[in-house]
Design an enzyme around this catalytic site. Sequence first.
Site, PDB file in Angstrom:
ATOM      1  N   SER A  70       2.808  44.776-141.188  1.00 54.82           N
ATOM      2  CA  SER A  70       1.962  43.594-141.012  1.00 54.82           C
ATOM      3  C   SER A  70       2.662  42.331-141.525  1.00 54.82           C
ATOM      4  CB  SER A  70       0.634  43.760-141.751  1.00 54.82           C
ATOM      5  OG  SER A  70      -0.099  44.841-141.239  1.00 54.82           O
TER       6      SER A  70
HETATM    7  N1  SAH Z   1      -0.565  48.710-143.535  1.00 58.45           N
HETATM    8  C1  SAH Z   1       0.577  48.832-142.654  1.00 58.45           C
HETATM    9  C2  SAH Z   1       0.271  48.339-141.261  1.00 58.45           C
HETATM   10  C3  SAH Z   1       0.861  49.221-140.205  1.00 58.45           C
HETATM   11  S1  SAH Z   1       0.323  48.978-138.559  1.00 58.45           S
HETATM   12  C4  SAH Z   1       1.794  48.154-143.255  1.00 58.45           C
HETATM   13  O1  SAH Z   1       1.676  47.450-144.260  1.00 58.45           O
HETATM   14  O2  SAH Z   1       2.886  48.337-142.746  1.00 58.45           O
HETATM   15  C5  SAH Z   1      -1.147  49.988-138.469  1.00 58.45           C
HETATM   16  C6  SAH Z   1      -1.001  51.469-138.721  1.00 58.45           C
HETATM   17  O3  SAH Z   1      -2.284  52.067-138.470  1.00 58.45           O
HETATM   18  C7  SAH Z   1      -0.029  52.211-137.801  1.00 58.45           C
HETATM   19  O4  SAH Z   1       0.910  52.897-138.586  1.00 58.45           O
HETATM   20  C8  SAH Z   1      -0.919  53.196-137.019  1.00 58.45           C
HETATM   21  O5  SAH Z   1      -0.291  54.427-136.713  1.00 58.45           O
HETATM   22  C9  SAH Z   1      -2.077  53.375-137.986  1.00 58.45           C
HETATM   23  N2  SAH Z   1      -3.323  53.871-137.378  1.00 58.45           N
HETATM   24  C10 SAH Z   1      -3.869  53.560-136.171  1.00 58.45           C
HETATM   25  N3  SAH Z   1      -5.029  54.239-135.970  1.00 58.45           N
HETATM   26  C11 SAH Z   1      -5.220  55.007-137.091  1.00 58.45           C
HETATM   27  C12 SAH Z   1      -6.220  55.941-137.486  1.00 58.45           C
HETATM   28  N4  SAH Z   1      -7.265  56.261-136.711  1.00 58.45           N
HETATM   29  N5  SAH Z   1      -6.091  56.529-138.697  1.00 58.45           N
HETATM   30  C13 SAH Z   1      -5.043  56.249-139.527  1.00 58.45           C
HETATM   31  N6  SAH Z   1      -4.063  55.380-139.199  1.00 58.45           N
HETATM   32  C14 SAH Z   1      -4.141  54.766-137.996  1.00 58.45           C
END
Ligand code: SAH
Length: 222
Positions: A70
């Site tokens: 993010s």
């Molecule tokens: N907090 C992260 C953001 C990553 S992007 C950071 O700081 O890098 C969002 C993430 O949410 C992705 O890795 C994706 O695989 C995950 N995601 C999407 N749907 C999800 C679900 N139902 N349960 C858990 N993770 C999920």
Amino acid sequence: MLHSLPKDDNYLHKGLRKQLVQTLREKGIKDERVLAAIETIPRHFFLDPAFERQAYEDRAFPIAAGQTISQPYTVAFQTQLLELKKFDKVLEIGTGSAYQATVLGELGVTLYTIERQKELYDYVGKFFFLKKYPNIRRFYGDGFEGLPSYAPFDKIIITCGAPFVPPKLLAQLKPGGIMVIPVGEDGKQKMLRIIKEPNGNIIEEEMGDFAFVPMLQGRNHK
Ligand code: SAH
């Protein structure tokens, strides 16, 4: 990527982080503890070594498995909205790179974080820097389910774009708790802050437009 190898954090990186924190201040982030966490955490550890400079630009960046780390502003904004207290029990949906997780870890909360992609979950497990945070517990699972056996949580943060507010997550929020969740389709979400009052009443506030990768149903075993 060389995630299992320790990397260098030198004066250049520290200087770039100070500039990033200044940018976040100018964009309206006021919570000093959040800014201090961002100034402390070497964000370049979370990216491929070829992208060291980009690590300190205020933007999202591709990581493994077609996902993104993010944007620092978004991480700071969501964290600020949580109004964290030390030792709060926090649930994060979407571990991804674990950058947001370490910002929360740095603030002294007990964090439970869920990732649905096995590839990312395993990848982050090799990340030496996470050893600094015994207060972070990672789970491979579906965020729509939350973690019923560890509920209730003081705070819940969703870091992927949810199609709706998952009812099971709302149920796992403590009375008096706060949930911060981007809701909407197609990389265009409204950030919602949801407050569950001590009597169970739900208050929803809209906090602006954001773009996240989608929150998807079920686990991905690849
Ligand atoms: N907090 C992260 C953001 C990553 S992007 C950071 O700081 O890098 C969002 C993430 O949410 C992705 O890795 C994706 O695989 C995950 N995601 C999407 N749907 C999800 C679900 N139902 N349960 C858990 N993770 C999920």
